[in-house]
Every structure is written in C-alpha cells, then in structure tokens.
Design a protein around this motif. Structure first.
Motif, PDB file in Angstrom:
ATOM      1  N   ILE A  70       0.820  -1.218   0.000  1.00  0.00           N
ATOM      2  CA  ILE A  70       0.000   0.000   0.000  1.00  0.00           C
ATOM      3  C   ILE A  70       0.851   1.264   0.000  1.00  0.00           C
ATOM      4  O   ILE A  70       0.437   2.293  -0.549  1.00  0.00           O
ATOM      5  CB  ILE A  70      -0.958  -0.001   1.212  1.00  0.00           C
ATOM      6  CG1 ILE A  70      -2.005  -1.115   1.064  1.00  0.00           C
ATOM      7  CG2 ILE A  70      -1.667   1.347   1.378  1.00  0.00           C
ATOM      8  CD1 ILE A  70      -2.895  -1.281   2.274  1.00  0.00           C
ATOM      9  N   ILE A  74       0.026   5.692  -1.225  1.00  0.00           N
ATOM     10  CA  ILE A  74      -0.459   6.695  -0.274  1.00  0.00           C
ATOM     11  C   ILE A  74      -0.504   8.079  -0.909  1.00  0.00           C
ATOM     12  O   ILE A  74      -1.523   8.782  -0.847  1.00  0.00           O
ATOM     13  CB  ILE A  74       0.415   6.692   1.000  1.00  0.00           C
ATOM     14  CG1 ILE A  74       0.221   5.370   1.760  1.00  0.00           C
ATOM     15  CG2 ILE A  74       0.040   7.879   1.895  1.00  0.00           C
ATOM     16  CD1 ILE A  74       1.127   5.213   2.963  1.00  0.00           C
ATOM     17  N   ILE A 323      -6.354   0.708  -2.802  1.00  0.00           N
ATOM     18  CA  ILE A 323      -5.901   0.031  -1.580  1.00  0.00           C
ATOM     19  C   ILE A 323      -5.993  -1.484  -1.750  1.00  0.00           C
ATOM     20  O   ILE A 323      -5.065  -2.229  -1.397  1.00  0.00           O
ATOM     21  CB  ILE A 323      -6.732   0.498  -0.368  1.00  0.00           C
ATOM     22  CG1 ILE A 323      -6.399   1.958  -0.045  1.00  0.00           C
ATOM     23  CG2 ILE A 323      -6.458  -0.376   0.849  1.00  0.00           C
ATOM     24  CD1 ILE A 323      -7.299   2.588   0.999  1.00  0.00           C
ATOM     25  N   SER A 327      -2.724  -3.880  -2.085  1.00  0.00           N
ATOM     26  CA  SER A 327      -2.613  -4.924  -1.057  1.00  0.00           C
ATOM     27  C   SER A 327      -2.366  -6.271  -1.714  1.00  0.00           C
ATOM     28  O   SER A 327      -1.536  -7.067  -1.259  1.00  0.00           O
ATOM     29  CB  SER A 327      -3.890  -4.975  -0.214  1.00  0.00           C
ATOM     30  OG  SER A 327      -4.109  -3.767   0.468  1.00  0.00           O
TER      31      SER A 327
END
Length: 465
Positions: A70, A74, A323, A327
């Motif tokens: 992740i 960001i 996300i 992941s």
C-alpha cells in the motif's frame, strides 16, 4: 516444525499457477461478467491471504506485505482526493466551463478527436502529469465531445493517449524522472531516446484518430451554440477563470510537487468563485461542494450531467480500489511470486531484442499483477539493469523501455492505479476506452520491434568495431 522451516521459496511452476489463476479470475469476472473490480480483487486477495498462511507465513509477515504494497499508493490516493477538490472548484469558478465555451467556438468537428489527442499531449508535456491533464482538460474535452456527438469511449481514448504520451515526454513527469533515475541516465537523454519509439506510436495514433474521428456524424451546430449560451449564462466565462490553469502550469515548470500545486490551484479557483461567480455561496455550501462535488443547475439536463462532478467523495471509490489492488500486489511481492517470474525470465536475454522484449513483458506483467506503475518501473529496472550492463547495451534503452512497459501500459489495466483514476475522473468503464487508447499499447509494441531491428543493428555495429 517452525513456521520458518515450513516456508519455502516459491517455485516457478507455483508462480505461474498463481499468476494464471489470478488473471483468469479477474479477467472472467471483470471483462466477461462486467463486475466492478473491487469484489473480484477482494476475492483473489482473500485466496492469496490464506495461501500465504498455508505456506508458513505468519500473520505479521502477511500484514507487513500488505502494508509495503500500500505504501507506494499513499501519495497517489491523496492526489486523487485533491483532484476531486480541484475539479469541483474549477467548475464552480468557471475554469472548465470557460475551456468548454471557447472549445465550442474554435474546435473543428471533423478533426475534433485528433485535435484533443494533440492538445492533451501538449498539456501533458507542459504539466508533466497525465492525471492532471485527464482530470481537468480531459473533463472539458469530454463535455465538448459529448455535445458534438462523439462516443465517450473514443473521446476518452484520445484524451488518455495524449495525456500519457505527454507524460512520457515531459521532463517534469514523475515517471519520466523515475525511469531515468533507475537507469542512471540524464532525464533529457532519456527523453531524446524515448522520442524514437514514442513519436512513431504518436503518429500511428494520430492517423487512427483522423480516420475514426472523421467518420463520425456531423454535429448539430444549433445545439452547440445553445450549449455555449447556457455556459455563458450560468458561469463566469472570462480570463479570470483561466487563472487556476495558469497557476498550475507555472507550478509545474517550477517543479513544485503535485500536492501543494493542486491545493494552491484549487484555492485560487475557490477565491475566484467567491468574488466572480454568478451564484452566492455560503461557507457551508462551499464545504459541501469540496466534499461532494459541484452540482450544476443550469436548466439544461445535458449540461447538468456533464458539469455535476468532482469533490473528494467522487474519488473514494477509486481510493478503495487502489488500496485493494496494492494490497494484492504487496502479497505477490511478499510471497516472491513476482521475483521468481522475473528472475526466470532473465535467462532468455542474450540479445538486445530479447532483453528489451523481456523488460517490456516484465514491466507489463507487473502492471497487470500489481496494478502500480511505479513498482513496475522500479522492480523491472532494478532486475534488468545488470543485464543491460553485461550485454553491454546502453541504459538509455532500459529507461525508455521502462516508460513504455511501465507508465503507458498502466492506463490499460482496469484494476491499475491509472485505470481506476480514469474511470473515476471521467465516469467511464476502462474496458470501453482501452481499444481507443492506442498510444498505450502501440508504444510497447514499437519498442519491441525497434529493439529487434534498429537497436540490434546498432549493437552489432558497435560490437564489430
């Protein structure tokens, strides 16, 4: 037996099975059954999660893989949210309506599609960001195209092609600087080398857009004038409305990072809205607009649909998908699936053509596996850098290949960061626009062809000296 002893290095066969199974699942559910990518990715993520536990990874290690996956997303997620704010303020201030208004006055219907491809290229080079180009000028061009009667998929394809071409040729672009940095060459040397493959891809794309665009039906000019009148009546169509665009361009040339640039451009648009808008805005209404987007009330249903967009909430769906996708990518890296695949590819790279092709295959594969263009560039670059030195082959070929297979291809991946962003910003299914985003898939093909021909000829010529 301890968990450490249970764990083993993932085999090539195991990696291939995981890769084929994952892509088959995502492809069938997303493409055949037209499901939104969130749930298919969550399903694959769940299977991979427990696969790791079965193979002996602790929950802490699995969680570390997710966190590491992740991390690269960001900043893009924050940028996504701020672009939502930017879009809302640019509509409220009259910035996007002004671009649309003069676009109606100036654009040629016959050459509309090739024109927006070229304009998005120029804007992308100037700003150095495909995302900014798509979310600002792209929305304006999409609105114009909709009124002129062009299909959304075709218009978005031309916008995306131009934006990513401009991004790859811009010295201000983060992916351009990343690719040249990984290869260890000067960014301008990288751009010169990039032009050798990017310009032929651009020319082919331009011809395609001229042919396809000219075959569209003639536009209703009376309807276009009506739309221009609606914009003039309900929005501030003026030089002041263009100031947020000028500010964004200036900050791009000054190499100010995306986050402060987007914030300052948004607040300048907000300032113009307060003092120039034909509507009155209370503080509560402005805050609601920043969160939920601008709602157009022009009395024209078509225009209301086009200009009711933006806000941070409009990007939350994209943020959630990023996300999940990152992941999933983090787990693939943690389980060494990506590393094993790339390492085994290296044994086939004993000629310039094969090396360039495998670099493209690697970068493209990581895009489809991980969905993140930065990781695609970094992992492929670090893996094949020594192979270019060993052959030896000038690293400028590495940097431009990373841009072709890493940056450009990401727009074609429905669950990739770029694909998710385009879908959210322009309200289009990635599956629909991909066939028309010609630059993104022609560029890698041309890179491979030139690798087997021109680059190989140069290599043999140098070796003969």
């Amino acid at each position: 037996m301890t968990q450490e002893k249970k764990k083993h290095t993932t085999s090539l066969l195991e990696s291939i099975v995981i890769l084929v199974g994952m892509l088959a699942c995502l492809g069938i559910l997303i493409i055949k059954y037209k499901m939104i990518p969130h749930i298919p990715i969550l399903m694959v993520f769940t299977v991979l999660l427990f696969y790791g536990k079965f193979r002996g990874y602790s929950w802490d290690e699995i969680h570390d893989g997710i966190v590491e996956g992740i991390k690269p997303g960001i900043i893009p997620i924050i940028i996504f949210l701020l672009i939502g704010v930017l879009v809302a303020t640019w509509i409220a201030s009259g910035t996007i309506p002004t671009i649309m208004y003069y676009g109606f006055k100036m654009v040629s219907v016959k050459f509309f599609i090739p024109t927006i491809f070229l304009l998005c290229t120029v804007i992308g080079i100037t700003v150095g960001s495909s995302f900014t180009t798509i979310s600002t000028m792209g929305i304006a061009f999409l609105g114009i195209g909709h009124i002129l009667g062009f299909s959304t998929a075709l218009t978005v394809g031309a916008i995306v092609s131009g934006a990513f071409l401009g991004n790859n040729l811009s010295p201000l672009s983060d992916t351009t600087n990343l690719a040249s940095g990984i290869a260890g060459i000067d960014v301008y040397d990288h751009i010169k080398s990039m032009a050798e493959t990017a310009l032929p891809a651009a020319l082919i794309s331009l011809v395609f857009y001229v042919v396809v665009g000219s075959s569209s039906k003639s536009a209703n000019m009376a309807g276009i004038q009506q739309m221009a009148d609606v914009l003039m009546t309900h929005f501030d169509i003026s030089f002041w409305a263009i100031l947020p665009v000028i500010i964004l361009f200036i900050f791009a040339w000054l190499k100010v990072p995306a986050i402060p640039s987007l914030l300052i451009s948004s607040f300048s648009a907000l300032f113009i809205t307060l003092f120039r808008s034909k509507q009155h805005y209370s503080l509560k209404v402005l805050c609601d607009m920043l969160m939920n987007g601008f709602v157009a009330k022009t009395g024209n249903r078509q225009m209301n649909v086009l200009l009711s967009r933006g806000g941070m909430a409009s990007m939350l769906n994209s943020a959630a998908l990023i996300i999940l996708a990152l992941s999933l990518g983090g787990l693939l890296i943690k389980y060494q699936v990506v590393e094993v695949l790339i390492t085994n590819i290296q044994q086939f790279v004993n000629t310039p053509g094969k090396l360039i092709m495998m670099t493209i295959v690697s970068a493209t594969g990581i895009n489809f596996l991980v969905g993140e263009q930065y990781l695609s560039v970094i992992l492929s670059g670090e893996t094949f850098k020594s192979a270019y030195d060993k052959l030896p082959l000038d690293r400028k070929y590495l940097s431009r290949t990373l841009s072709a297979g890493g940056s450009a291809v990401n727009a074609l991946v429905p669950w990739g960061v770029s694909g998710i962003f385009i879908a959210g910003a322009l309200g289009v299914n990635p599956i629909d626009y991909v066939p028309f985003a010609t630059y993104s898939f022609i560029e890698p093909i041309i890179s491979i062809v030139i690798g087997f021909t021109v680059v190989t000829w140069r290599y043999r010529k140098n070796q003969a000296k």
